[in-house]
Design an enzyme around this catalytic site. Sequence first.
Site, mmCIF file in Angstrom:
data_model
loop_
_atom_site.group_PDB
_atom_site.id
_atom_site.type_symbol
_atom_site.label_atom_id
_atom_site.label_comp_id
_atom_site.label_asym_id
_atom_site.label_seq_id
_atom_site.Cartn_x
_atom_site.Cartn_y
_atom_site.Cartn_z
ATOM 1 N N LYS A 187 49.038 38.174 42.748
ATOM 2 C CA LYS A 187 48.140 38.815 41.787
ATOM 3 C C LYS A 187 48.786 38.679 40.407
ATOM 4 C CE LYS A 187 45.824 43.350 41.604
ATOM 5 N NZ LYS A 187 45.544 44.483 42.486
ATOM 6 N N ASP A 216 44.006 46.974 46.832
ATOM 7 C CA ASP A 216 43.723 46.976 45.392
ATOM 8 C C ASP A 216 43.988 48.334 44.751
ATOM 9 O OD1 ASP A 216 43.286 44.327 45.347
ATOM 10 O OD2 ASP A 216 41.149 44.391 44.896
ATOM 11 N N ASP A 232 34.154 45.571 46.878
ATOM 12 C CA ASP A 232 35.120 44.461 46.866
ATOM 13 C C ASP A 232 36.540 44.977 47.053
ATOM 14 O OD1 ASP A 232 34.277 45.473 44.213
ATOM 15 O OD2 ASP A 232 35.986 44.327 43.492
ATOM 16 N N ASN A 233 36.724 46.278 47.007
ATOM 17 C CA ASN A 233 38.052 46.849 47.223
ATOM 18 C C ASN A 233 38.129 47.563 48.571
ATOM 19 O OD1 ASN A 233 38.914 45.902 44.746
ATOM 20 N ND2 ASN A 233 38.470 47.805 43.672
ATOM 21 N N GLY A 276 35.347 37.717 42.975
ATOM 22 C CA GLY A 276 36.331 36.728 43.441
ATOM 23 C C GLY A 276 37.687 36.949 42.808
ATOM 24 N N GLY A 296 39.907 36.543 40.393
ATOM 25 C CA GLY A 296 39.919 36.075 39.003
ATOM 26 C C GLY A 296 41.327 35.815 38.495
ATOM 27 N N GLY A 340 43.399 36.384 33.460
ATOM 28 C CA GLY A 340 44.055 35.904 34.682
ATOM 29 C C GLY A 340 45.439 36.488 34.899
HETATM 30 P P1 AMP Z 1 39.817 45.004 40.373
HETATM 31 O O1 AMP Z 1 39.095 46.075 39.615
HETATM 32 O O2 AMP Z 1 41.260 44.828 39.960
HETATM 33 O O3 AMP Z 1 39.650 45.124 41.839
HETATM 34 O O4 AMP Z 1 39.148 43.648 39.921
HETATM 35 C C1 AMP Z 1 37.771 43.421 39.915
HETATM 36 C C2 AMP Z 1 37.490 41.972 39.595
HETATM 37 O O5 AMP Z 1 37.955 41.623 38.296
HETATM 38 C C3 AMP Z 1 38.135 40.976 40.534
HETATM 39 O O6 AMP Z 1 37.237 39.920 40.692
HETATM 40 C C4 AMP Z 1 39.374 40.554 39.771
HETATM 41 O O7 AMP Z 1 39.834 39.276 40.164
HETATM 42 C C5 AMP Z 1 38.858 40.528 38.341
HETATM 43 N N1 AMP Z 1 39.927 40.727 37.355
HETATM 44 C C6 AMP Z 1 40.583 41.890 37.070
HETATM 45 N N2 AMP Z 1 41.484 41.697 36.085
HETATM 46 C C7 AMP Z 1 41.405 40.388 35.723
HETATM 47 C C8 AMP Z 1 42.075 39.566 34.752
HETATM 48 N N3 AMP Z 1 43.013 40.052 33.939
HETATM 49 N N4 AMP Z 1 41.723 38.274 34.688
HETATM 50 C C9 AMP Z 1 40.785 37.761 35.476
HETATM 51 N N5 AMP Z 1 40.102 38.462 36.397
HETATM 52 C C10 AMP Z 1 40.412 39.774 36.531
HETATM 53 MG MG MG Z 2 39.755 44.385 43.486
#
Ligand code: AMP
Ligand code: MG
Length: 466
Positions: A94, A243, A233-234, A71, A73, A107
């Site tokens: 983002k 992403d 998810d990407n 989700g 995050g 976050g």
């Molecule tokens: P990503 O690898 O950027 O596609 O992210 C994978 C998952 O990790 C997604 O659910 C993002 O929302 C979550 N995520 C990545 N970085 C953060 C962060 N700094 N804080 C909270 N959630 C994160």
């Molecule tokens: Mg992602």
Amino acid sequence: MALPWQAEQAPDPRLLVLNEPLAARLGLDPASLRSSEGLLLLTGNLVPPGATPVAQAYAGHQFGWYAPRLGDGRALLLGEIADVDGRLLDVHLKGSGRTPFARNGDGRAVIGPMLREYIVSEAMHALGIPTTRSLAVVATGRSVHRETLQPGAVLSRVAGSHLRVGSFQYARATGNQDLLRRLADHAITRHYASAAEAEHPYLALFQAVIAAQASLVAEWMCVGFVHGVMNTDNMTISGETIDYGPCAFMEAFDPAAVYSSIDEGGRYAYGNQPVVAEWNLTRLAEALLPLFHDDEEQGVALAVESLGAFRRQYSAAWSAGMAAKLGLPDGRDDEETSALVDELLALLRQGQVDYTSFFRSLGTAARGQAEAARGMFVDLAGFDAWALRWRALGPDADAMDRVNPVYIPRNHLVEEALAFATGGDLDPLKRLLDAVTFPFDERPGLERYAAPAPASFGAYRTFCGT
Ligand code: AMP
Ligand code: MG
């Protein structure tokens, strides 16, 4: 599937880059986006009347392992907006603060990776490849803990939608078939309206996603793009690239090229991308299965039959793309063209030839000046023999220049622009953006943007410290 949520306060928002042409497409006034109220909008600190920002839920396979609850995050869907053509688009932030999906994350996002997404997504768009787009990056004025303290930032991005393969995995895992059906209906309405008229609308949706992804990944391969984290998810339902994390454009041609520091096994290497896309689509099929047929076995048979199209469609798109790079008419069923492509790739690999500059200089070779292209090879005789056969087919040099870019966001230039921007100097970023926004127009003074990285740049690694 989505929770209403709010962005965290940005203590001192400062605009780093604004995409004025995109703002205009969205009917937004660039001057008001630059105002202090505009910056509040671009950080989610001011919500337009009637909008309800939400954090979306999704699941996903990360490096092959299923995570049931990922989700947004650190992201928020601000809302939807129609562009000048009436197409409905998501506006998404983002780096806007923790949400209920944040798990252990803070976050937040930092300037470097957000500007990197901005640069690469706009470059992809300019190359004509479906992608989410970047509207702005705003520095928040907050220091964020990474390996070091880094300046925080929020990226606003625009997409056909943020529906992912992982969104369907999440819906399926709830066991609520009505939710799954509503999500599929939404995807059809949003992206594949003609599927609604098909005999099997949900199967038609699945087939449309297969076709969109086959075409997308073929385009990545033709320009040498390595996504870096093709987790489910990407991967979008719309067929847009999404992403941008540890992504990179390959320089020396190498199917095994991997840039992400966390991809130790090379799962998402350049040459693996088509197979990974097919694997991800198989996960989508599993998620959609109850909608294909009440009888599971028959559902599986329908899914398998549809999945069979991926390889055919990918190969056709890739072959046509490579034929175009060689200035030859669509070489789909032409054995000579496909032999030429295979032999050329073997020569490029053997000679560790820079993929992008080679194809561009091949356009010059098609005009009779082969020295630049030839000089990139160690095996000169091998190239000469190849070029003789290729020239005999009468390649169209002008058509080649329309598909073989001069300027891509080369890794060393991206890193340089990010380092300067993080230190407060945005000029290198603006110059790089200018080059990659018009990738096919060779312009005097931009020579360094067309050249491969100097040897001193070394083996490139991108870090997921996003
Ligand atoms: P990503 O690898 O950027 O596609 O992210 C994978 C998952 O990790 C997604 O659910 C993002 O929302 C979550 N995520 C990545 N970085 C953060 C962060 N700094 N804080 C909270 N959630 C994160
Ligand atoms: Mg992602």
